[in-house]
Motif scaffolding. Sequence first.
Motif, short mmCIF file in Angstrom:
data_model
loop_
_atom_site.label_atom_id
_atom_site.label_comp_id
_atom_site.label_asym_id
_atom_site.label_seq_id
_atom_site.Cartn_x
_atom_site.Cartn_y
_atom_site.Cartn_z
N SER A 27 6.00 9.79 -19.27
CA SER A 27 6.76 9.27 -18.14
C SER A 27 5.82 8.57 -17.18
N ARG A 28 6.35 7.56 -16.53
CA ARG A 28 5.55 6.82 -15.57
C ARG A 28 5.49 7.57 -14.25
N THR A 29 4.44 7.33 -13.49
CA THR A 29 4.29 7.91 -12.17
C THR A 29 5.19 7.16 -11.19
N THR A 30 5.94 7.90 -10.38
CA THR A 30 6.80 7.27 -9.39
C THR A 30 6.08 7.16 -8.07
N ARG A 61 3.56 -1.91 -9.37
CA ARG A 61 4.31 -2.24 -10.59
C ARG A 61 3.38 -2.76 -11.67
N HIS A 84 3.33 1.73 -12.64
CA HIS A 84 4.06 2.78 -11.93
C HIS A 84 5.53 2.41 -11.81
N GLU A 85 6.37 3.42 -11.79
CA GLU A 85 7.77 3.22 -11.43
C GLU A 85 7.80 3.17 -9.91
N VAL A 86 8.38 2.11 -9.35
CA VAL A 86 8.36 1.92 -7.90
C VAL A 86 9.77 2.03 -7.34
N HIS A 87 9.93 2.95 -6.39
CA HIS A 87 11.19 3.12 -5.66
C HIS A 87 10.91 2.65 -4.25
N CYS A 138 11.44 -4.08 -7.15
CA CYS A 138 11.02 -2.74 -7.53
C CYS A 138 12.00 -2.19 -8.56
N ASP A 139 11.64 -1.06 -9.15
CA ASP A 139 12.48 -0.46 -10.18
C ASP A 139 13.75 0.13 -9.60
N ARG A 140 13.67 0.63 -8.39
CA ARG A 140 14.85 1.16 -7.70
C ARG A 140 14.76 0.75 -6.25
#
Length: 91
Positions: A2-5, A25, A29-32, A51-53
Amino acid sequence: MSRTTVLHLLSVVDAAALAGVAADRALGHEVHCVLLHDAVYALGTDRAPRCDRLSAGADDRRRRGLPPTESALEYPAIVEAMAQAARVVSW
């Protein structure tokens, strides 16, 4: 794996904040991103960070007379996102 958020809290959407989001990104990394204060005006525009979210503070939208969105977060959800993220960056 899993990617780091990474959580980015944005009070402003400026070049430095956008570069920080893009750098995380690029590192995979997963970016919220959570838009706060006047940054909520960027939601749904070309100024919004990529961003991802992408979420916005629900209270900040209400206080500015903006309509609610499905992605709006109340304060307890923002605190939860902060607790769950591997890293929090505030702009």
